[in-house]
Design a protein around this motif. Structure first.
Motif, PDB file in Angstrom:
ATOM      1  N   SER A 131      -2.918   4.648  -3.666  1.00 46.57           N
ATOM      2  CA  SER A 131      -3.443   4.840  -2.312  1.00 46.57           C
ATOM      3  C   SER A 131      -4.236   3.634  -1.838  1.00 46.57           C
ATOM      4  N   ALA A 132      -4.812   2.893  -2.783  1.00 47.42           N
ATOM      5  CA  ALA A 132      -5.571   1.690  -2.434  1.00 47.42           C
ATOM      6  C   ALA A 132      -4.684   0.449  -2.378  1.00 47.42           C
ATOM      7  N   GLY A 133      -3.384   0.632  -2.661  1.00 44.77           N
ATOM      8  CA  GLY A 133      -2.468  -0.505  -2.623  1.00 44.77           C
ATOM      9  C   GLY A 133      -2.577  -1.423  -3.808  1.00 44.77           C
ATOM     10  N   SER A 134      -3.052  -0.907  -4.940  1.00 45.37           N
ATOM     11  CA  SER A 134      -3.257  -1.770  -6.109  1.00 45.37           C
ATOM     12  C   SER A 134      -2.447  -1.292  -7.312  1.00 45.37           C
ATOM     13  N   ASP A 158      -5.011   7.164  -7.161  1.00 43.64           N
ATOM     14  CA  ASP A 158      -6.072   6.425  -6.465  1.00 43.64           C
ATOM     15  C   ASP A 158      -5.698   4.952  -6.318  1.00 43.64           C
ATOM     16  N   ARG A 159      -5.131   4.373  -7.370  1.00 47.02           N
ATOM     17  CA  ARG A 159      -4.728   2.968  -7.300  1.00 47.02           C
ATOM     18  C   ARG A 159      -3.590   2.781  -6.304  1.00 47.02           C
ATOM     19  N   ALA A 195       0.830  -1.190   0.000  1.00 47.75           N
ATOM     20  CA  ALA A 195       0.000   0.000   0.000  1.00 47.75           C
ATOM     21  C   ALA A 195       0.862   1.235   0.000  1.00 47.75           C
ATOM     22  N   THR A 203       1.867   4.988   1.023  1.00 45.77           N
ATOM     23  CA  THR A 203       1.708   5.762   2.240  1.00 45.77           C
ATOM     24  C   THR A 203       1.858   7.229   1.917  1.00 45.77           C
TER      25      THR A 203
END
Length: 209
Positions: free
Chosen positions: A171-174, A168-169, A2, A4
């Motif tokens: 921050s979502a860990g993806s 966004d990806r 993820a 940080t």
């Protein structure tokens, strides 16, 4: 993994394993070259990658722009751009294949480049880390005006859409290509004093996110 988002109090120094590829990404005009200039005492007049302390290769796309600008001075800047980006991409790839520790500017809104560099790093038994300089579009646009090179409104809007998806990806860990991702605001980036590379077993202090 993820991402940080870095707080103002936690980003004086970023540490990565020796031999890593660290990519600095962000919107055009976000301040990527400015950050590299401050951290590595660049002048903006370099036309080749710079060897910093510890043998770290610092590769800014502005170096390729300077290299070709001197040769293709009569050619409009927009026609030089494909050659500049190809040269910059090749320089980063060559440095990774040569086994160097690398800090490099990237056009971070192009995900295929991130995937490509991550694949190459893995092939060389190394990791790619990503620093995302996340600023508002208005701030990036002001940065373009300040540097005297403004991209078209349509192109910039496309960059902004792609950038938002990447952040966004992350921050979502993806965001799978990177071994670690650190998202910096303009304020947080101003607090970074060093990017250090240490042996894998010696990453005390603040590790890469």
């Amino acid at each position: 993994m993820a991402a940080t988002p870095a707080s103002q109090a936690s980003v004086n120094e970023l540490r990565y394993p020796t031999g890593s590829l660290v990519m600095l990404s962000g919107l055009p005009g976000a301040g990527k070259s400015t950050l590299l200039e401050r951290l590595y005492s660049l002048t903006g007049e370099e036309s080749e990658p710079v060897v910093a302390e510890g043998g770290v290769l610092v590769i800014d796309s502005r170096q390729a722009r300077k290299r070709w600008g001197r040769v293709l001075r009569p050619v409009p800047s927009r026609l030089q751009t494909p050659l500049v980006h190809t040269t910059h991409t090749w320089r980063v790839a060559r440095a990774v294949m040569g086994g160097h520790t690398v800090v490099a500017h990237t056009r971070g809104t192009w995900p295929h480049l991130l995937y490509g560099f991550a694949w190459l790093a893995r092939r060389m038994n190394r990791d790619m880390y990503l620093i995302m300089l996340d600023v508002e579009p208005e701030t990036a646009l002001a940065g373009q005006h300040a540097r005297g090179r403004v991209i078209s409104r349509i192109t910039f809007a496309r960059h902004c859409r792609r950038w938002r998806v990447l952040v966004d990806r992350a921050s979502a860990g993806s965001l799978p290509p990177a071994a670690g991702v650190t998202v910096l605001s303009r304020t947080a980036a101003a607090l970074v004093q060093h990017i250090r590379f240490v042996p894998q077993a010696d990453q005390g202090g603040r590790p890469a996110s």
